[in-house]
Design an enzyme around this catalytic site. Structure first.
Site, PDB file in Angstrom:
ATOM      1  N   HIS A 135      -9.292   0.617   5.297  1.00 57.30           N
ATOM      2  CA  HIS A 135      -7.669   0.805   5.935  1.00 57.30           C
ATOM      3  C   HIS A 135      -8.421   2.465   6.906  1.00 57.30           C
ATOM      4  CE1 HIS A 135      -4.068   2.343   6.503  1.00 57.30           C
ATOM      5  NE2 HIS A 135      -3.848   1.766   5.518  1.00 57.30           N
ATOM      6  N   ASN A 163       0.795  -1.590   0.042  1.00 53.31           N
ATOM      7  CA  ASN A 163      -0.441   0.035  -0.192  1.00 53.31           C
ATOM      8  C   ASN A 163       0.809   1.028  -0.089  1.00 53.31           C
ATOM      9  OD1 ASN A 163      -1.976   1.873   0.368  1.00 53.31           O
ATOM     10  ND2 ASN A 163      -2.239   1.672   2.585  1.00 53.31           N
ATOM     11  N   TRP A 164       1.020   1.898  -1.524  1.00 49.87           N
ATOM     12  CA  TRP A 164       1.961   3.023  -1.623  1.00 49.87           C
ATOM     13  C   TRP A 164       1.282   4.383  -0.355  1.00 49.87           C
ATOM     14  CZ3 TRP A 164       4.146   2.979  -7.149  1.00 49.87           C
ATOM     15  CH2 TRP A 164       4.560   1.609  -7.375  1.00 49.87           C
ATOM     16  N   LYS A 165       0.034   4.016  -0.501  1.00 45.54           N
ATOM     17  CA  LYS A 165      -0.381   5.501   0.395  1.00 45.54           C
ATOM     18  C   LYS A 165       0.097   6.815  -1.102  1.00 45.54           C
ATOM     19  CE  LYS A 165      -0.093   3.410   5.228  1.00 45.54           C
ATOM     20  NZ  LYS A 165       0.097   3.391   6.297  1.00 45.54           N
ATOM     21  N   GLU A 192      -7.130   4.600   8.495  1.00 50.48           N
ATOM     22  CA  GLU A 192      -6.669   5.792   7.444  1.00 50.48           C
ATOM     23  C   GLU A 192      -8.067   6.442   7.037  1.00 50.48           C
ATOM     24  OE1 GLU A 192      -3.263   5.394   5.518  1.00 50.48           O
ATOM     25  OE2 GLU A 192      -2.316   4.929   7.499  1.00 50.48           O
ATOM     26  N   SER A 206       3.600  -1.385  10.016  1.00 54.12           N
ATOM     27  CA  SER A 206       5.480  -1.514  10.663  1.00 54.12           C
ATOM     28  C   SER A 206       6.372  -2.878  10.228  1.00 54.12           C
ATOM     29  CB  SER A 206       5.560  -1.203  11.990  1.00 54.12           C
ATOM     30  OG  SER A 206       5.205  -0.149  12.520  1.00 54.12           O
ATOM     31  N   GLY A 254       2.989  -1.135   4.540  1.00 55.82           N
ATOM     32  CA  GLY A 254       3.571   0.462   4.098  1.00 55.82           C
ATOM     33  C   GLY A 254       4.660   0.545   3.347  1.00 55.82           C
ATOM     34  N   GLY A 255       5.285   1.341   4.541  1.00 54.47           N
ATOM     35  CA  GLY A 255       6.276   2.345   4.203  1.00 54.47           C
ATOM     36  C   GLY A 255       7.829   1.484   3.715  1.00 54.47           C
ATOM     37  N   GLY A 272       2.670   3.133  11.146  1.00 50.03           N
ATOM     38  CA  GLY A 272       3.598   3.813  10.466  1.00 50.03           C
ATOM     39  C   GLY A 272       4.804   3.903  11.750  1.00 50.03           C
ATOM     40  N   GLU A 282      -4.916  -4.164  10.784  1.00 51.81           N
ATOM     41  CA  GLU A 282      -3.703  -3.717  10.219  1.00 51.81           C
ATOM     42  C   GLU A 282      -4.237  -3.420  11.923  1.00 51.81           C
ATOM     43  OE1 GLU A 282      -2.242  -2.641   6.245  1.00 51.81           O
ATOM     44  OE2 GLU A 282      -3.844  -1.927   7.319  1.00 51.81           O
TER      45      GLU A 282
HETATM   46  P1  13P Z   1       3.477   0.616   7.548  1.00 52.12           P
HETATM   47  O1  13P Z   1       3.878  -0.717   6.898  1.00 52.12           O
HETATM   48  O2  13P Z   1       3.630   1.850   7.175  1.00 52.12           O
HETATM   49  O3  13P Z   1       3.080   1.005   8.843  1.00 52.12           O
HETATM   50  O4  13P Z   1       1.675   0.787   7.226  1.00 52.12           O
HETATM   51  C1  13P Z   1       1.055   0.007   8.112  1.00 52.12           C
HETATM   52  C2  13P Z   1      -0.613   0.259   6.663  1.00 52.12           C
HETATM   53  O5  13P Z   1      -1.122   0.257   7.138  1.00 52.12           O
HETATM   54  C3  13P Z   1      -0.676  -1.095   5.336  1.00 52.12           C
HETATM   55  O6  13P Z   1      -1.706  -0.508   4.848  1.00 52.12           O
END
Ligand code: 13P
Length: 252
Positions: free
Chosen positions: A96, A9-11, A98, A213, A234-235, A174, A168
């Protein structure tokens, strides 16, 4: 057998050209990882065409991070499920944390998005997870159960067969703070049990991903757990080498 899945997930990261470069690097080095691992990348909407072009001819699949709750029409700024499907998406991340937190997405909205996703042959990657306060209050099982009951329990048996669930925990996203492998297993097993109560044995085929993470250094330990079928990253998905290295975490 359940699929092994590593989804990125590149956000809201990378510019289109950088995203295309990232996808190109994933494709170029994908051969380092067992073909039994399914890789999915979910770039921003604006990158989908360029990334789709890079993925062409590879087994790395494309997903979007969201879609509209409505089919089409006067919804300024929205992107429909049909549009992302037309650009080659096979998956869409829905629910998600967010989106729930910053954009007020409720179960009601998510039910509508689910309808749109299935109408366009997209496989939803449905996210659930509790925040820190809920975890500390011991409410995490109830929170996750509610998120499943209010949306997933409305699916038909046929739709349920085309679903990925991602657990999640909001406190791990993050933050560099990961759930321990045992914490992940405990709640993944609970998710599967909840799904089994509604959908029976089909729940044993549903991939449940861990997200929060997740990185090359901890993926193997988490993925070794019986009910963890991969990760939503994510990251660490923003570097091709790290993203692929996470895929090497599957020992089973
Ligand atoms: P991180 O891997 O950056 O913690 O993000 C996880 C995430 O929200 C994937 O959708």
């Amino acid at each position: 057998m359940r699929k092994k899945i590593v989804a990125g997930n590149w956000k809201m990261n990378t510019l289109p050209q950088e995203g295309a470069e990232l996808a190109k690097n994933v494709v170029a080095n994908r051969g380092e990882v067992c073909s039994c691992v399914n890789f999915i990348v979910c770039p921003p909407f604006t990158h989908l065409s360029m990334v789709a072009a890079e993925l062409k001819g590879s087994d790395v699949e494309l997903g979007a991070q969201n879609c509209a709750a409505e089919e089409k029409g006067a919804y300024t700024g929205e992107i429909s499920a049909q549009m992302i499907a037309a650009l080659g998406c096979k998956y869409v991340i829905l629910g998600h944390s967010e989106r729930r937190q910053y954009y007020g997405e409720t179960s009601e909205t998510l039910n509508k998005k689910m309808v749109q996703a299935y109408a366009n042959n997209l496989t939803p990657i449905y996210c659930v997870g509790e925040n820190l306060q809920e975890r500390e209050a011991g409410e995490h099982f109830n929170v996750v159960k509610k998120q499943l009951e209010e949306v997933i329990f409305n699916l038909s048996e046929e739709q349920f067969k085309n679903l990925i669930v991602a657990y999640e925990p909001v406190w791990a996203i993050g933050t560099g703070k990961t759930a321990t492998a045992d914490q992940a297993q405990e709640i993944h097993a609970f998710i599967r049990k909840t799904l089994r109560e509604k959908f029976g044995a089909a729940a044993d085929d549903c991939a449940i991903l861990y997200g929060g993470s997740c990185k090359p250094a901890n993926a193997a330990e988490i993925f070794a757990k019986e009910d963890v079928d991969g990760g939503l990253i994510g990251g660490a998905a923003l570097k091709a080498a790290d993203f692929l290295a996470i895929g090497k975490g599957f020992a089973k």
